[in-house]
Motif scaffolding. Structure first.
Motif, short mmCIF file in Angstrom:
data_model
loop_
_atom_site.label_atom_id
_atom_site.label_comp_id
_atom_site.label_asym_id
_atom_site.label_seq_id
_atom_site.Cartn_x
_atom_site.Cartn_y
_atom_site.Cartn_z
N GLU A 41 -40.40 7.83 -5.69
CA GLU A 41 -41.16 6.68 -5.19
C GLU A 41 -40.31 5.41 -5.24
OE1 GLU A 41 -44.74 6.47 -7.48
OE2 GLU A 41 -45.45 8.41 -6.75
N ASP A 45 -39.30 3.02 -2.07
CA ASP A 45 -39.54 1.58 -2.08
C ASP A 45 -38.25 0.80 -1.81
OD1 ASP A 45 -42.22 1.98 -2.57
OD2 ASP A 45 -42.07 1.58 -4.73
N LYS A 48 -37.31 1.06 1.87
CA LYS A 48 -38.19 0.21 2.67
C LYS A 48 -37.78 -1.26 2.53
CE LYS A 48 -43.14 -0.58 3.37
NZ LYS A 48 -44.48 -0.26 2.88
N SER A 49 -37.46 -1.66 1.32
CA SER A 49 -37.05 -3.02 1.05
C SER A 49 -35.73 -3.35 1.76
CB SER A 49 -36.93 -3.23 -0.45
OG SER A 49 -36.56 -4.54 -0.76
#
Length: 97
Positions: A41, A45, A48-49
């Motif tokens: 996860e 993240d 995506k960032s």
């Protein structure tokens, strides 16, 4: 005789020696599966960032180069990180050569 008695009491064990050698020690489930899921996860993240940052910087550069005459207020970096995509106006995107 007392030395022999001492050695017999020190080395004596209530369980047979073969029982402790044949049974592997029990291992606790230390939650490696949960750690791996948490790590996965975290990686998602981070990806995506990073993608949001890439779109943010690209939009900023392309706006200055291609269509500074259009009125446009660039969204914050947090908006790009939440939903990584280009937020340039469509009119600016169609002007690319």
């Amino acid at each position: 005789m007392s030395l022999l008695f001492f050695l017999a009491t020190v080395t004596a064990s209530p369980e047979p020696v073969t029982a402790s050698l044949s049974d592997p020690p029990e291992q606790k489930d230390s939650g490696y599966a949960e750690e791996a899921e948490g790590c996965q996860e975290g990686v998602e993240d981070l990806k995506k960032s990073m993608l949001g940052l890439e779109f943010y910087l690209r939009d900023k550069k392309e706006y200055k180069e291609l269509c500074p005459y259009l009125e446009w207020k660039q969204p914050s970096l947090e908006v790009y990180k939440e939903e990584p995509k280009s937020y340039l106006p469509k009119a600016c995107k169609t002007e690319k050569i």
